[in-house]
Motif scaffolding. Structure first.
Motif, mmCIF file in Angstrom:
data_model
loop_
_atom_site.group_PDB
_atom_site.id
_atom_site.type_symbol
_atom_site.label_atom_id
_atom_site.label_comp_id
_atom_site.label_asym_id
_atom_site.label_seq_id
_atom_site.Cartn_x
_atom_site.Cartn_y
_atom_site.Cartn_z
ATOM 1 N N PHE A 1 0.816 -1.278 -0.008
ATOM 2 C CA PHE A 1 -0.043 0.252 -0.198
ATOM 3 C C PHE A 1 0.876 1.435 0.110
ATOM 4 N N LEU A 2 0.185 2.433 -0.259
ATOM 5 C CA LEU A 2 0.934 3.749 -0.228
ATOM 6 C C LEU A 2 0.865 4.318 1.150
ATOM 7 N N MET A 3 1.719 4.330 1.761
ATOM 8 C CA MET A 3 1.660 4.899 3.083
ATOM 9 C C MET A 3 1.861 6.481 3.185
ATOM 10 N N GLY A 4 1.174 7.167 3.916
ATOM 11 C CA GLY A 4 1.187 8.504 4.092
ATOM 12 C C GLY A 4 0.085 9.165 3.293
ATOM 13 N N SER A 5 -0.280 10.584 3.416
ATOM 14 C CA SER A 5 -1.394 11.255 2.707
ATOM 15 C C SER A 5 -0.710 12.038 1.554
ATOM 16 N N PRO A 6 -1.599 12.068 0.539
ATOM 17 C CA PRO A 6 -1.261 13.116 -0.730
ATOM 18 C C PRO A 6 -1.187 14.288 -0.313
ATOM 19 N N GLU A 7 -0.633 15.421 -0.863
ATOM 20 C CA GLU A 7 -0.655 16.689 -0.548
ATOM 21 C C GLU A 7 -1.624 17.590 -0.538
ATOM 22 N N ASP A 8 -2.820 16.894 -1.672
ATOM 23 C CA ASP A 8 -3.965 17.723 -1.668
ATOM 24 C C ASP A 8 -4.966 17.247 -0.511
ATOM 25 N N GLU A 9 -4.381 16.412 0.516
ATOM 26 C CA GLU A 9 -5.558 15.948 1.379
ATOM 27 C C GLU A 9 -5.971 16.896 2.422
ATOM 28 N N LEU A 10 -7.054 17.214 2.728
ATOM 29 C CA LEU A 10 -7.393 18.170 3.669
ATOM 30 C C LEU A 10 -7.107 17.940 5.197
ATOM 31 N N GLU A 11 -6.496 18.861 5.722
ATOM 32 C CA GLU A 11 -6.017 19.137 7.031
ATOM 33 C C GLU A 11 -4.826 18.278 7.240
ATOM 34 N N ARG A 12 -4.041 17.538 6.394
ATOM 35 C CA ARG A 12 -2.851 16.796 6.230
ATOM 36 C C ARG A 12 -1.647 17.550 6.997
ATOM 37 N N SER A 13 -0.737 16.688 7.358
ATOM 38 C CA SER A 13 0.418 17.221 7.969
ATOM 39 C C SER A 13 1.493 16.946 7.360
ATOM 40 N N ASP A 14 2.687 17.808 7.341
ATOM 41 C CA ASP A 14 3.946 17.418 6.684
ATOM 42 C C ASP A 14 4.661 16.110 7.109
ATOM 43 N N SER A 15 4.206 15.521 8.550
ATOM 44 C CA SER A 15 4.859 14.657 8.920
ATOM 45 C C SER A 15 4.322 13.321 8.293
ATOM 46 N N GLU A 16 3.256 13.554 7.196
ATOM 47 C CA GLU A 16 2.533 12.613 6.658
ATOM 48 C C GLU A 16 3.382 12.142 5.421
ATOM 49 N N SER A 17 4.467 12.833 5.239
ATOM 50 C CA SER A 17 5.178 12.675 3.630
ATOM 51 C C SER A 17 6.495 12.278 3.934
ATOM 52 N N PRO A 18 7.276 11.672 2.881
ATOM 53 C CA PRO A 18 6.491 11.752 1.662
ATOM 54 C C PRO A 18 5.709 10.223 1.407
ATOM 55 N N GLN A 19 4.837 10.059 0.609
ATOM 56 C CA GLN A 19 4.113 8.950 0.450
ATOM 57 C C GLN A 19 4.984 8.029 -0.222
ATOM 58 N N HIS A 20 4.921 6.781 0.300
ATOM 59 C CA HIS A 20 5.927 5.672 0.034
ATOM 60 C C HIS A 20 5.209 4.386 -0.240
ATOM 61 N N LEU A 21 5.705 3.586 -1.108
ATOM 62 C CA LEU A 21 5.138 2.258 -1.104
ATOM 63 C C LEU A 21 5.650 1.305 -0.083
ATOM 64 N N VAL A 22 4.938 0.528 0.672
ATOM 65 C CA VAL A 22 5.245 -0.457 1.864
ATOM 66 C C VAL A 22 4.599 -1.724 1.379
ATOM 67 N N ASN A 23 5.666 -2.770 1.559
ATOM 68 C CA ASN A 23 5.175 -4.162 1.610
ATOM 69 C C ASN A 23 5.077 -4.799 2.868
ATOM 70 N N ILE A 24 3.728 -5.451 3.097
ATOM 71 C CA ILE A 24 3.385 -6.037 4.401
ATOM 72 C C ILE A 24 3.296 -7.429 4.518
ATOM 73 N N ASN A 25 3.723 -8.075 5.336
ATOM 74 C CA ASN A 25 3.987 -9.380 5.428
ATOM 75 C C ASN A 25 2.675 -9.883 6.497
ATOM 76 N N GLN A 26 2.153 -11.249 5.938
ATOM 77 C CA GLN A 26 0.932 -11.551 6.849
ATOM 78 C C GLN A 26 0.946 -11.457 8.254
#
Length: 396
Positions: free
Chosen positions: A137-162
């Motif tokens: 999944f893409l972790m973090g928020s896009p820059e156009d998300e309402l009320e977001r914070s800079d701490s949620e950047s940069p968006q990055h792809l994360v692989n999750i194990n079961q």
């Protein structure tokens, strides 16, 4: 007409149109524009990115005001539009429309199945652990998300194990069952919560307390329990969605426990986006009481109590791991860790923007015991899995 009067007109007009007040960023843009500031100056003063203010929040605000005032509105002419509204003395009639009738979200409910196992804690206390399958999944928020914070950047792809995760935040009954088990590192209070109730989430537990809970349960069951990594938490919260909430673009107090009222002093809005305002319960609610799960079969991912994660706090995602593991610094002895840990999910006392899937919180040190902080747990390997059917809710 002064700015406070203009803000009152704008807020009431928007309230009638969509059932909410202006958000913090919208108020900042309105005030900055009133003072003839540029978008760049507004963004700097309000601590938002220029791109977000200029390309998203600003244009959306003028579009919203145009709909509320029933005339063309731009950054250049909004003062005249608001003054015309003021001088026509329509303030007395603006609140005659019931906003709940004007704007109402509908939850589409579907039936899905989830795989889970049950941990028996004794004294008829059960702990349901839901299987979460591997994915990305893409972790973090896009820059156009309402009320977001800079701490949620940069968006990055994360692989999750079961792994498996608790279906609900840990309840007070589950806490008492595990707190009665032999001590591993630190003592645990048997009944720490402020808002009493066996099926309410446990709260007023520190990060160290939550780690001790996992250690005791691990020792008792011979399975490795721990707090979720921040990446695992966001993965299960989103449950395949990319919107601010797993419900969709907005949220209501009909499906989650948060503060849905306005805070006039701090200009906080009880609504998110074009969603409606709601109520303020002022306390925790029984876990799962809204009876709507996300697509992974988990409840109360938005609101009720903040949830501790295993990770050390980092100001942003620069250099964050991409394998779903917890992002921790040098000291791996959890009982001796210092500094701040990550909290996720928002709580009963927070506004909806804090309950977004990407929202992060580091306002509490690891040893804090607040009545809006709880946790849920994960296990890498479970027992024989069962299947259950549950309702999934999506706000269109």
């Amino acid at each position: 007409m002064n700015f406070e009067e203009a803000l009152e007109v704008a807020n009431e007009a928007v309230f009638v149109e969509v059932g909410r007040r202006l958000s913090k960023v919208e108020v900042a843009i309105l005030k900055g524009s009133w003072d003839n500031l540029t978008y760049e100056e507004i963004a700097s003063a309000a601590n938002y990115s220029v791109a977000y203010v200029k390309r998203h929040a600003g244009p959306e605000l003028w579009k919203l005001l145009a709909e509320a005032l029933a005339e063309k509105v731009s950054k250049n002419n909004f003062r005249f539009a608001l003054e015309r509204k003021w001088h026509r003395h329509l303030n007395s009639t603006l609140t005659t429309v019931n906003p709940k009738e004007k704007f109402k979200l509908v939850i589409n409910r579907t039936q899905k199945t989830a795989q889970y196992y049950v941990e028996d804690l004794g004294n008829e206390i059960k702990l349901n652990m839901v299987l979460i399958k591997s994915g990305s999944f893409l972790m973090g928020s896009p820059e156009d998300e309402l009320e977001r914070s800079d701490s949620e950047s940069p968006q990055h792809l994360v692989n999750i194990n079961q792994f498996c995760i608790s279906k609900y935040p840990i309840t007070q009954a589950q806490w008492k069952g595990v707190a009665a088990l032999p001590q591993v590192n630190i003592e645990l209070e048997a009944d720490p919560s402020n808002f009493k109730g066996e099926e309410r989430p446990v709260e007023q537990v520190s990060w160290y307390d939550a780690v001790e809970f996992c250690d005791r349960l691990s020792s008792h069951t011979k399975r490795q329990y721990r707090l979720p990594s921040e990446a695992e938490w966001e993965y299960v919260c989103r449950a395949g969605t990319t919107t601010p909430f797993h419900f969709g673009e907005t949220i209501t107090t009909d499906v989650a426990n948060y503060d849905g009222t306005d805070d006039e002093e701090h200009k906080w809005s009880g609504s998110y986006g074009r969603g409606p305002k709601g109520i303020y319960r002022g306390e925790t609610t029984v876990v799962g009481s809204f009876e709507v799960a996300n697509a992974f079969g988990l409840y109360d991912m938005h609101g009720n109590v903040w949830e501790w994660c295993l990770d050390d706090w980092h100001d942003n995602y620069e250099g964050a791991p991409t394998d779903g593991s917890a992002w921790v610094d040098d000291n791996n002895n959890l009982s001796q860790k210092q500094g701040r840990a990550v909290l996720r999910g928002g709580s009963w006392i927070n506004n909806p923007e804090n309950c977004r899937s990407a929202s992060r919180n580091n306002n509490n040190t690891r040893d804090n015991h607040n009545n809006n902080i709880g946790f849920r747990i994960v296990c890498a390997a479970g027992m024989s899995l069962h299947r259950e059917s549950r309702q999934v809710g999506i706000c269109p």
